[in-house]
Design a protein around this motif. Structure first.
Motif, PDB file in Angstrom:
ATOM      1  N   LYS A 333      -4.461  -3.510  10.660  1.00 14.16           N
ATOM      2  CA  LYS A 333      -3.580  -3.241  11.803  1.00 14.16           C
ATOM      3  C   LYS A 333      -3.510  -1.737  12.073  1.00 14.16           C
ATOM      4  O   LYS A 333      -3.490  -1.295  13.216  1.00 14.16           O
ATOM      5  N   TRP A 334      -3.470  -0.976  11.020  1.00 13.86           N
ATOM      6  CA  TRP A 334      -3.421   0.488  11.135  1.00 13.86           C
ATOM      7  C   TRP A 334      -4.663   0.994  11.885  1.00 13.86           C
ATOM      8  O   TRP A 334      -4.565   1.780  12.826  1.00 13.86           O
ATOM      9  N   LEU A 335      -5.820   0.491  11.470  1.00 12.72           N
ATOM     10  CA  LEU A 335      -7.054   0.915  12.133  1.00 12.72           C
ATOM     11  C   LEU A 335      -7.078   0.448  13.583  1.00 12.72           C
ATOM     12  O   LEU A 335      -7.391   1.204  14.489  1.00 12.72           O
ATOM     13  N   GLU A 336      -6.694  -0.842  13.777  1.00 12.49           N
ATOM     14  CA  GLU A 336      -6.691  -1.416  15.132  1.00 12.49           C
ATOM     15  C   GLU A 336      -5.751  -0.671  16.077  1.00 12.49           C
ATOM     16  O   GLU A 336      -5.953  -0.647  17.274  1.00 12.49           O
ATOM     17  N   SER A 337      -4.667  -0.123  15.520  1.00 13.16           N
ATOM     18  CA  SER A 337      -3.652   0.520  16.364  1.00 13.16           C
ATOM     19  C   SER A 337      -3.958   2.003  16.578  1.00 13.16           C
ATOM     20  O   SER A 337      -3.089   2.762  16.983  1.00 13.16           O
ATOM     21  N   GLY A 338      -5.197   2.400  16.282  1.00 10.23           N
ATOM     22  CA  GLY A 338      -5.534   3.816  16.415  1.00 10.23           C
ATOM     23  C   GLY A 338      -4.763   4.662  15.414  1.00 10.23           C
ATOM     24  O   GLY A 338      -4.337   5.774  15.717  1.00 10.23           O
ATOM     25  N   LYS A 339      -4.583   4.110  14.223  1.00  9.88           N
ATOM     26  CA  LYS A 339      -3.879   4.767  13.110  1.00  9.88           C
ATOM     27  C   LYS A 339      -2.436   5.123  13.472  1.00  9.88           C
ATOM     28  O   LYS A 339      -1.912   6.155  13.058  1.00  9.88           O
ATOM     29  N   GLU A 340      -1.814   4.233  14.243  1.00  9.05           N
ATOM     30  CA  GLU A 340      -0.428   4.478  14.639  1.00  9.05           C
ATOM     31  C   GLU A 340       0.538   3.725  13.720  1.00  9.05           C
ATOM     32  O   GLU A 340       1.496   4.296  13.223  1.00  9.05           O
ATOM     33  N   LEU A 341       0.259   2.424  13.508  1.00  7.05           N
ATOM     34  CA  LEU A 341       1.148   1.604  12.670  1.00  7.05           C
ATOM     35  C   LEU A 341       0.735   1.781  11.212  1.00  7.05           C
ATOM     36  O   LEU A 341      -0.193   1.141  10.735  1.00  7.05           O
ATOM     37  N   TYR A 342       1.432   2.640  10.531  1.00  5.52           N
ATOM     38  CA  TYR A 342       1.054   3.051   9.182  1.00  5.52           C
ATOM     39  C   TYR A 342       0.940   1.867   8.223  1.00  5.52           C
ATOM     40  O   TYR A 342       1.772   0.971   8.257  1.00  5.52           O
ATOM     41  N   PRO A 343      -0.094   1.827   7.355  1.00  5.71           N
ATOM     42  CA  PRO A 343      -0.221   0.678   6.444  1.00  5.71           C
ATOM     43  C   PRO A 343       0.928   0.609   5.443  1.00  5.71           C
ATOM     44  O   PRO A 343       1.572   1.612   5.160  1.00  5.71           O
ATOM     45  N   LEU A 344       1.154  -0.578   4.928  1.00  4.05           N
ATOM     46  CA  LEU A 344       2.229  -0.753   3.944  1.00  4.05           C
ATOM     47  C   LEU A 344       1.780  -0.219   2.590  1.00  4.05           C
ATOM     48  O   LEU A 344       0.633  -0.420   2.185  1.00  4.05           O
ATOM     49  N   SER A 345       2.680   0.436   1.905  1.00  2.00           N
ATOM     50  CA  SER A 345       2.379   0.882   0.550  1.00  2.00           C
ATOM     51  C   SER A 345       2.566  -0.295  -0.408  1.00  2.00           C
ATOM     52  O   SER A 345       3.175  -1.315  -0.043  1.00  2.00           O
ATOM     53  N   PHE A 346       2.088  -0.132  -1.618  1.00  2.87           N
ATOM     54  CA  PHE A 346       2.255  -1.176  -2.634  1.00  2.87           C
ATOM     55  C   PHE A 346       3.738  -1.461  -2.864  1.00  2.87           C
ATOM     56  O   PHE A 346       4.159  -2.626  -2.944  1.00  2.87           O
ATOM     57  N   SER A 347       4.549  -0.405  -2.930  1.00  6.87           N
ATOM     58  CA  SER A 347       5.984  -0.644  -3.193  1.00  6.87           C
ATOM     59  C   SER A 347       6.646  -1.351  -2.014  1.00  6.87           C
ATOM     60  O   SER A 347       7.513  -2.207  -2.200  1.00  6.87           O
ATOM     61  N   GLU A 348       6.234  -1.043  -0.790  1.00  5.18           N
ATOM     62  CA  GLU A 348       6.830  -1.729   0.372  1.00  5.18           C
ATOM     63  C   GLU A 348       6.517  -3.231   0.347  1.00  5.18           C
ATOM     64  O   GLU A 348       7.380  -4.061   0.629  1.00  5.18           O
ATOM     65  N   ALA A 349       5.263  -3.554   0.027  1.00  8.09           N
ATOM     66  CA  ALA A 349       4.882  -4.974   0.003  1.00  8.09           C
ATOM     67  C   ALA A 349       5.557  -5.698  -1.164  1.00  8.09           C
ATOM     68  O   ALA A 349       5.999  -6.850  -1.020  1.00  8.09           O
ATOM     69  N   PHE A 350       5.660  -5.027  -2.310  1.00 15.29           N
ATOM     70  CA  PHE A 350       6.334  -5.638  -3.460  1.00 15.29           C
ATOM     71  C   PHE A 350       7.814  -5.872  -3.137  1.00 15.29           C
ATOM     72  O   PHE A 350       8.378  -6.921  -3.466  1.00 15.29           O
ATOM     73  N   TYR A 351       8.414  -4.907  -2.470  1.00  7.63           N
ATOM     74  CA  TYR A 351       9.817  -5.032  -2.059  1.00  7.63           C
ATOM     75  C   TYR A 351      10.002  -6.256  -1.148  1.00  7.63           C
ATOM     76  O   TYR A 351      10.918  -7.051  -1.322  1.00  7.63           O
ATOM     77  N   MET A 352       9.077  -6.401  -0.163  1.00 10.55           N
ATOM     78  CA  MET A 352       9.167  -7.556   0.748  1.00 10.55           C
ATOM     79  C   MET A 352       9.126  -8.868  -0.031  1.00 10.55           C
ATOM     80  O   MET A 352       9.814  -9.834   0.308  1.00 10.55           O
ATOM     81  N   ALA A 353       8.303  -8.896  -1.096  1.00 11.45           N
ATOM     82  CA  ALA A 353       8.101 -10.130  -1.874  1.00 11.45           C
ATOM     83  C   ALA A 353       9.210 -10.389  -2.896  1.00 11.45           C
ATOM     84  O   ALA A 353       9.197 -11.412  -3.573  1.00 11.45           O
ATOM     85  N   THR A 354      10.140  -9.432  -3.012  1.00 14.13           N
ATOM     86  CA  THR A 354      11.222  -9.591  -3.991  1.00 14.13           C
ATOM     87  C   THR A 354      12.582  -9.373  -3.300  1.00 14.13           C
ATOM     88  O   THR A 354      13.152 -10.299  -2.754  1.00 14.13           O
ATOM     89  N   LYS A 355      13.016  -8.131  -3.255  1.00 13.40           N
ATOM     90  CA  LYS A 355      14.361  -7.870  -2.709  1.00 13.40           C
ATOM     91  C   LYS A 355      14.455  -8.095  -1.197  1.00 13.40           C
ATOM     92  O   LYS A 355      15.507  -8.502  -0.690  1.00 13.40           O
ATOM     93  N   GLY A 356      13.341  -7.841  -0.470  1.00  7.71           N
ATOM     94  CA  GLY A 356      13.343  -8.006   0.994  1.00  7.71           C
ATOM     95  C   GLY A 356      13.672  -9.445   1.375  1.00  7.71           C
ATOM     96  O   GLY A 356      14.629  -9.713   2.102  1.00  7.71           O
TER      97      GLY A 356
END
Ligand code: GUN
Ligand code: FE
Length: 418
Positions: A333-356
């Protein structure tokens, strides 16, 4: 019940970074985390101590969108898009759950695999059938897992054996609500998606949600043909999210919408205002050629995002595999958006899968003080030398390259379930 668990403790209290306590003690009282400490001097000796030295202790995974009744269909029909996939594979499978014996076989296997894969909290779709939905809830109660379960509601545009009479659909839903009050496993109102629910049904379900303060789950803007179809069914309503909203199913009680790929900025803003959770189901979105949800945009708008395996659109119950897929999708998505929508970091994705996703349940998905003691003990010795790497690298290696055999213990409310 007072217990202490010794190990390398790691979790996310916010999306940006990990809290890491190596060689430390997780103190649990009455199923809740009391604290984490480095040494045991100040602790009275009425605690039972469980020693997991050199093992990782991490929060249990949270899956906020999955179809238990599609469990045996995993891997089927992956050359189709959503609507033909539903008609060809999914609806015929779900029709089988009229038979309670069949339901029991599938649901027992489903629950045992959920535990093995370390998913301690989940928000589940059953089928339209009252009896097998109640059976699933009973089995989940016995398993001690944390869950919401929805009896699916459909009264249009489905196969004959799954198309409910509107009143009956509402009555069965209310029976389930009344029959499961006070139990651990809770009901959730589940209009499948707009194409399969008439306005009368949606209104009736919203009334039940309000009357009993029951949360809601559904699907939103997963596939371009689906979005067009909703436009045709409700030309007078400005967008897909507003259809749910107009009938009272968009954050009036706690709500999860799955997929949210083609949602407009206006709809995302409404989700944010209403506190509607988005369930990101990256594996399913790849498999059914649905698209890629612009997760970064949702986070920027302040929408709460959790992860859904969405089996059997998704091809595995494994949340670690969904985490990896989520990060990969965000990079595309980051590449497709012309590097606008920053990729998720490992901690962001882990957070989504737990506390998020865990926020949907309350204090779930973290190991902070006051959180439910839902956690996994990970033996990663076959993939990592723990003398060489710290807990962060070990966790990353486990998520990317481990599997369920690394999960040696599973605890929910401080009680062992595996
Ligand atoms: N939209 C409506 N029903 C379903 C379903 O069962 N799976 C997915 N992925 N999308 C849906
Ligand atoms: Fe789904």
């Amino acid at each position: 019940m007072k217990r202490i668990f010794k190990g390398d403790i790691i979790y996310t209290s916010n999306p940006k970074s990990f809290e890491i306590y190596e060689d430390s003690y997780l103190i649990v009282e009455n199923g809740v985390v009391k604290s984490i400490c480095k040494d045991l001097e100040s602790i009275s000796d009425d605690y039972e101590v469980l020693d997991f030295t050199n093992k990782l202790i991490i929060p249990g995974f949270v899956d906020i969108h999955l179809h238990s009744s599609q469990y045996l269909n995993i891997g089927l029909g992956m050359d189709k898009e959503l609507i033909p996939w539903l008609n060809t594979y999914t609806f015929p499978e779900e029709a089988k759950f009229k038979n309670i014996e069949y339901a029991k076989i599938v649901y027992e296997k489903f629950i045992s695999d959920l535990i093995n894969k370390g998913t301690t909290s989940s928000v589940i779709y059953a089928t339209i059938h009252k009896e097998s939905t109640l059976l699933l809830m009973d089995l989940l109660n016995e398993s001690k897992l944390r869950a919401y379960v929805g009896k699916v509601n459909m009264d249009r545009n489905t196969t004959e054996d799954l198309c409910e009479e509107t009143d009956r659909s509402l009555r069965d839903t209310e029976d389930i609500i009344l029959g499961t009050m006070g139990k651990n496993v809770k009901p959730i109102i589940t209009p499948r998606f707009v194409p399969s629910c008439t306005p009368e049904l949606m209104r009736g379900l919203a009334d039940l949600a309000n009357k009993y303060d029951i949360p809601v789950q559904s699907h939103l803007s997963e596939n371009t043909n689906e979005v067009e179809w909703v436009k045709k069914l409700h030309p007078e309503i400005k967008n897909y999210a507003s259809v749910y909203d107009e009938f009272g199913l968009f954050g009036q009680t706690k709500t999860i919408m799955a997929h949210c790929i083609y949602t407009t900025d206006e709809e995302i803003k409404l989700m944010s205002e209403r506190g509607v959770f988005a369930a990101h189901c990256a594996l399913s979105n790849y498999n059914l050629s649905s698209g890629i949800m612009p997760v970064r945009k949702y986070l920027d708008y302040g929408v709460k995002v959790g992860i859904g395996s969405d089996i059997s659109g998704g091809n595995t119950l494994s949340i670690p595999q969904s985490i990896v897929s989520t990060i990969q999708a965000s990079k595309i998505k980051w590449l497709e958006s012309g590097k606008e929508l920053y990729p998720l970091s490992f901690s962001e994705a882990f957070y989504m899968a737990t506390k998020g996703g865990g926020e949907f349940f309350g204090n779930v998905g973290s190991l902070e003080k006051g959180y439910k003691a839902d956690f996994l003990v990970i033996d990663d010795s076959n993939i990592t030398n723990h003398n060489e790497f710290g807990a962060f690298e070990r966790l990353q290696k486990y998520i990317y390259s481990g599997n369920e055999t690394n999960i040696i213990k599973v605890y929910v409310n401080g009680e062992r379930v595996k």
